[in-house]
Motif scaffolding. Structure first.
Motif, PDB file in Angstrom:
ATOM      1  N   ASP A 115       0.822  -1.215   0.000  1.00  0.00           N
ATOM      2  CA  ASP A 115       0.000   0.000   0.000  1.00  0.00           C
ATOM      3  C   ASP A 115       0.856   1.266   0.000  1.00  0.00           C
ATOM      4  O   ASP A 115       0.637   2.188   0.774  1.00  0.00           O
ATOM      5  N   ASP A 143      -1.557  -2.564  -4.183  1.00  0.00           N
ATOM      6  CA  ASP A 143      -1.822  -1.128  -4.165  1.00  0.00           C
ATOM      7  C   ASP A 143      -0.497  -0.371  -4.202  1.00  0.00           C
ATOM      8  O   ASP A 143      -0.201   0.469  -3.346  1.00  0.00           O
ATOM      9  N   ASN A 176      -6.393  -3.764  -5.459  1.00  0.00           N
ATOM     10  CA  ASN A 176      -7.570  -3.195  -6.123  1.00  0.00           C
ATOM     11  C   ASN A 176      -7.239  -1.875  -6.814  1.00  0.00           C
ATOM     12  O   ASN A 176      -7.818  -1.543  -7.846  1.00  0.00           O
ATOM     13  N   HIS A 177      -6.262  -1.131  -6.285  1.00  0.00           N
ATOM     14  CA  HIS A 177      -5.919   0.156  -6.896  1.00  0.00           C
ATOM     15  C   HIS A 177      -5.106   0.008  -8.183  1.00  0.00           C
ATOM     16  O   HIS A 177      -4.976   0.974  -8.929  1.00  0.00           O
ATOM     17  N   HIS A 265      -3.255  -9.490  -1.743  1.00  0.00           N
ATOM     18  CA  HIS A 265      -3.541  -8.123  -1.285  1.00  0.00           C
ATOM     19  C   HIS A 265      -4.558  -8.052  -0.146  1.00  0.00           C
ATOM     20  O   HIS A 265      -4.271  -7.539   0.925  1.00  0.00           O
ATOM     21  N   HIS A 302      -3.794  -3.921   1.963  1.00  0.00           N
ATOM     22  CA  HIS A 302      -5.154  -3.381   1.814  1.00  0.00           C
ATOM     23  C   HIS A 302      -5.583  -2.552   3.026  1.00  0.00           C
ATOM     24  O   HIS A 302      -6.106  -1.458   2.847  1.00  0.00           O
TER      25      HIS A 302
HETATM   26 FE   LIG Z   1      -6.371  -2.176  -1.376  1.00  0.00          FE
END
Ligand SMILES: [Fe+2]
Length: 377
Positions: A115, A143, A176-177, A265, A302
């Protein structure tokens, strides 16, 4: 090829004819080291291909495009330091080094964090700490950037990570990013299908998985905390089921490994209140596979803090403090052992009998340390 003496043998690798065509271009990212084994390594770099501008009613947006170059070094010796020079002209711009992985059980150090996103200042500080530790490789638990579809974000990522990635192999997983962006797959050269993959270092087996799936809708998902919709989609369930079968097969194939680390993640245990239930759905899907197969450590991200839980002998670690704004850990779970709302990275020293994990905050202070024993098989 010439040889220098050092604690570890050092060889100098020079690419001449193959890369002279690229020598006229200025490197914009890299070079950076990817996909190292005990016998091979990949060095990538990117050059600017051009810039396009889209405009509408006075609004303008420019997008730069890059060519990613890749060179594969094969026939290398295990556990050996190599220096490379992608232009063969001795210029520092195209030079770096890497160390091939050990072929058998030998001590080494690697690092995990995640992240990093848009916390560039914090990311840079952590990267400087990691560089000093000089690990064999670095794992990013996803991320990496705020928006994988924005080239600006990748430019920032490589600007911050450049010194680290020039000399240390970098193994990411999709967050997800990343938004399933083609840029991710262009910039990274990873084993297998690149979405989920595995690699070996000495007698350690690393299983790198994908919690995101290939067809996740954008942009709403970034703000979505509850992912029931993800599991409601048959194509996502099929993808995850296929991945689970592959993961189980790989864990069985590597049942003799001294250590097994699994990385993905989105965590199976979340101490962020709005995500705790979502994590339970994910955990139910995996059905205790990692505990059953004797995985010592699962590394996720995450949630932007540090969290460690222990279940069935497996340590479930969330290391989401790589740069992005921190989250409260407002829902401790029964398996929770340690929580820290802090930017951090994890240094893992793999030894002959045990692996020692040290969680280091952004100022270099120890948050906690713990050990896992080598698998007895
Ligand atoms: Fe995330």
């Amino acid at each position: 090829m010439s040889k220098c003496t050092a604690n570890a043998l050092t060889f100098i690798l020079v690419f001449l004819a193959a890369s002279m065509a690229a020598a006229d271009n200025t490197i914009t990212f890299g070079p950076y080291v990817q996909n190292v084994t005990d016998q091979r390594a990949v060095v990538c770099w990117a050059t600017l291909e051009g810039e396009s501008i889209a405009s509408k009613l006075g609004w303008k947006k420019s997008v730069r495009a890059y060519n990613v170059h890749e060179r594969i070094f094969v026939g290398l010796e295990p556990n050996t330091r190599y220096e490379y020079d992608v232009f063969g002209d001795g210029s520092p711009e195209g030079s770096g080094h890497f160390t091939t992985f050990p072929a058998k059980a030998e001590p080494f150090t690697f690092v995990a964090f995640g992240d990093t996103r848009s916390g560039h200042k914090e990311h840079a500080k952590l990267a400087a700490h990691i560089l000093k530790d000089n690990p064999l490789f670095v794992i990013n638990t996803g991320d990496l950037v705020s928006n994988g579809l924005e080239m600006n974000d990748w430019e920032s990522f490589f600007r911050v990570s450049g010194d680290l990635m020039r000399n240390i192999p970098y193994y990411p997983v999709l967050g997800n990013h990343e938004k399933d962006s083609p840029y991710y797959f262009d910039f990274f050269s990873l084993p297998g299908n690149e979405r989920y993959y595995s690699f070996l270092a000495g007698d350690c087996f690393f299983l790198m998985l994908d919690t995101e799936g290939p067809d996740y809708p954008t942009p709403e998902f970034v703000k979505k905390e509850n992912r029931e919709e993800f599991w409601a989609e048959q194509q996502n369930r099929d993808y995850m089921e296929q991945q689970k079968q592959w993961a189980d097969k790989m864990l069985r194939l590597h049942r003799d490994a001294g250590y097994i680390f699994v990385c993905f993640h989105q965590p199976l245990i979340s101490v962020k209140k709005s995500r705790a239930e979502d994590a339970k759905i994910r955990r139910a899907f995996w059905g205790g596979l990692f505990e059953r197969r004797g995985v010592q450590v699962v590394l996720s991200g995450h949630d932007h803090h540090y969290h460690r839980a222990v279940s069935g002998g497996t340590h479930f670690v969330t290391t989401g403090g790589g740069g992005a704004s921190l989250y409260d850990a407002d829902a401790p779970q029964p398996e929770t052992v340690k929580i820290a709302k802090a930017r951090h990275y994890i240094r893992i020293n793999v030894g002959e009998e045990q692996a020692n994990l040290s969680v280091i905050d952004i100022d270099g202070s120890l948050i906690e340390s713990f050990s896992v024993q080598k698998r007895s098989n």
